[in-house]
Design a protein around this motif. Sequence first.
Motif, PDB file in Angstrom:
ATOM      1  N   ALA A   1      11.740   2.050 -17.331  1.00  0.00           N
ATOM      2  CA  ALA A   1      12.632   2.468 -18.417  1.00  0.00           C
ATOM      3  C   ALA A   1      12.059   3.627 -19.238  1.00  0.00           C
ATOM      4  CB  ALA A   1      12.913   1.271 -19.315  1.00  0.00           C
TER       5      ALA A   1
ATOM      6  N   GLY B   1      16.866  -4.146 -25.059  1.00  0.00           N
ATOM      7  CA  GLY B   1      15.441  -3.996 -24.773  1.00  0.00           C
ATOM      8  C   GLY B   1      15.201  -2.645 -24.102  1.00  0.00           C
TER       9      GLY B   1
ATOM     10  N   LYS C   1      15.929  -8.414 -12.914  1.00  0.00           N
ATOM     11  CA  LYS C   1      15.204  -8.541 -11.648  1.00  0.00           C
ATOM     12  C   LYS C   1      14.455  -9.870 -11.637  1.00  0.00           C
ATOM     13  CE  LYS C   1      14.705  -3.559 -10.842  1.00  0.00           C
ATOM     14  NZ  LYS C   1      13.830  -2.390 -10.970  1.00  0.00           N
TER      15      LYS C   1
ATOM     16  N   ASN D   1      12.750   2.180 -11.406  1.00  0.00           N
ATOM     17  CA  ASN D   1      13.394   2.567 -12.662  1.00  0.00           C
ATOM     18  C   ASN D   1      12.597   2.136 -13.886  1.00  0.00           C
ATOM     19  OD1 ASN D   1      16.693   1.869 -11.254  1.00  0.00           O
ATOM     20  ND2 ASN D   1      15.466   3.713 -11.137  1.00  0.00           N
TER      21      ASN D   1
ATOM     22  N   ARG E   1      20.554  -8.150 -30.123  1.00  0.00           N
ATOM     23  CA  ARG E   1      20.510  -9.482 -30.743  1.00  0.00           C
ATOM     24  C   ARG E   1      20.271  -9.374 -32.237  1.00  0.00           C
ATOM     25  NH1 ARG E   1      16.474 -13.904 -28.294  1.00  0.00           N
ATOM     26  NH2 ARG E   1      15.072 -12.131 -28.239  1.00  0.00           N
TER      27      ARG E   1
ATOM     28  N   TRP F   1      15.090  -1.569 -20.870  1.00  0.00           N
ATOM     29  CA  TRP F   1      15.958  -1.073 -19.805  1.00  0.00           C
ATOM     30  C   TRP F   1      17.412  -0.997 -20.282  1.00  0.00           C
ATOM     31  CZ3 TRP F   1      16.873   2.287 -16.670  1.00  0.00           C
ATOM     32  CH2 TRP F   1      17.498   2.172 -15.432  1.00  0.00           C
TER      33      TRP F   1
ATOM     34  N   ARG G   1       5.210  -3.848 -16.910  1.00  0.00           N
ATOM     35  CA  ARG G   1       4.760  -5.038 -17.662  1.00  0.00           C
ATOM     36  C   ARG G   1       4.148  -6.062 -16.719  1.00  0.00           C
ATOM     37  NH1 ARG G   1       9.897  -4.825 -20.401  1.00  0.00           N
ATOM     38  NH2 ARG G   1      10.628  -5.009 -18.280  1.00  0.00           N
TER      39      ARG G   1
ATOM     40  N   GLU H   1       8.887 -10.485 -15.618  1.00  0.00           N
ATOM     41  CA  GLU H   1       9.751 -11.438 -14.898  1.00  0.00           C
ATOM     42  C   GLU H   1       9.026 -12.211 -13.796  1.00  0.00           C
ATOM     43  OE1 GLU H   1      12.767 -12.354 -15.525  1.00  0.00           O
ATOM     44  OE2 GLU H   1      14.062 -10.702 -16.127  1.00  0.00           O
TER      45      GLU H   1
END
Length: 347
Positions: free
Chosen positions: A153, A23, A119, A151, A45, A25, A268, A295
């Motif tokens: 990404a 993904g 995270k 961070n 994946r 990151w 996000r 998350e």
Amino acid sequence: MTGEPVLAGVAEEVRRVAVLGAGSWGTAFAKVLADAGRDVVLWARRAEVADTVRQRHANPDYLPGVRLPENLTATADAAVAVRGAQAVVLAVPSQTLRDNLAAWRNLLPASATLVSLAKGVELGTLKRMSEVVSEVAEVDQNRVAVVSGPNLAKEIAREQPTATVIACADHERAVALQHACSTGYFRPYTNTDVVGCELGGACKNVIALACGMAAGLGFGDNTMATLITRGLAEMARLGTALGADPMTFAGLAGMGDLVATCASPLSRNRSFGERLGRGESMHQAQQAAHGQVAEGVKSCTSIRELGRRHGVDMPITDGVHQVCHEGLSPQDVTARLLGRKPKAEWS
Ligand SMILES: NC(=O)C1=CN([C@@H]2O[C@H](COP(=O)(O)OP(=O)(O)OC[C@H]3O[C@@H](n4cnc5c(N)ncnc54)[C@H](O)[C@@H]3O)[C@@H](O)[C@H]2O)C=CC1
Ligand SMILES: O=C(CO)COP(=O)(O)O
């Protein structure tokens, strides 16, 4: 002086790294490692994502417009990815880490450092990611490291300068990883406070949801600063109750990540919260995320429960939970937060 971290010679040098999860990151961190001179294999994946990384040196679904280095290759076969790696980086969403790792457990090289980028706090068990890793892979905590800091990404993939924290109970392993991912645009610091760094990373996602909601409601910088500062206070209270070093929350994995995530339109979590603040439903906000993980939406439940179990007051986290999972509107929650009993700033 090059600024390059000096290896004490105790931990094994990290020459080859597997990054499991392609993904945003996972791909950006794989690029950092490759730019730092490591041989990197990225596991995706979907076979077509692995093919595109390998053949076109790009991952347009997650990092559009970014050219990936030649020494970064990719595969959809985890066994191939981890073969001969001194470090295995786990770059999948928190709530999927347990199942993914269970499938990879028997493939992991015997002494490799296992590095979590995730995270979050696991639902149900309330475990931090390093605890999940150590439990599922059946390895000592000393072999598990986490990376946490400001961070985003997409900024890192464009080589915009930033710093991060590599936390590991085994300082020598942290130094070996620091050496492995230091570049002209990415500066890792070490820390032995794994608890604090992980909680900082998980809690800031919840506070970023709150900041997004505030932005969606049309509130300005005073509101943001209030949420960031009081959010920091509640995450530091929780961390301290769980044995973290309070200073960690003043550092990159605390304040640093909190500020970056709460302020950035690239986050996000913030974007998700902003949609809720504008009156969109959870379903609409989820659709707009295009499958990418925010998350804090799930971790607000586990973090709130951790707070309750340890007697820690976490009003902003409670408010985010009320909006995401209890049907309250961001307006209702704003009124509740402002209507609480007056108190001293440090109590
Ligand atoms: N994107 C960012 O800027 C940063 C993300 N993180 C953290 O890194 C972790 C991974 O985040 P991203 O790479 O951004 O996530 P993402 O949503 O961009 O990608 C997740 C990756 O995990 C894979 N995956 C494997 N099993 C999965 C499953 N069962 N369900 C869903 N996806 C599965 C997906 O295929 C995808 O490649 C998260 O915990 C996030 O909080 C940390 C720092 C920065
Ligand atoms: O953790 C991050 C920046 O450090 C990324 O935050 P988001 O998951 O909200 O995009």
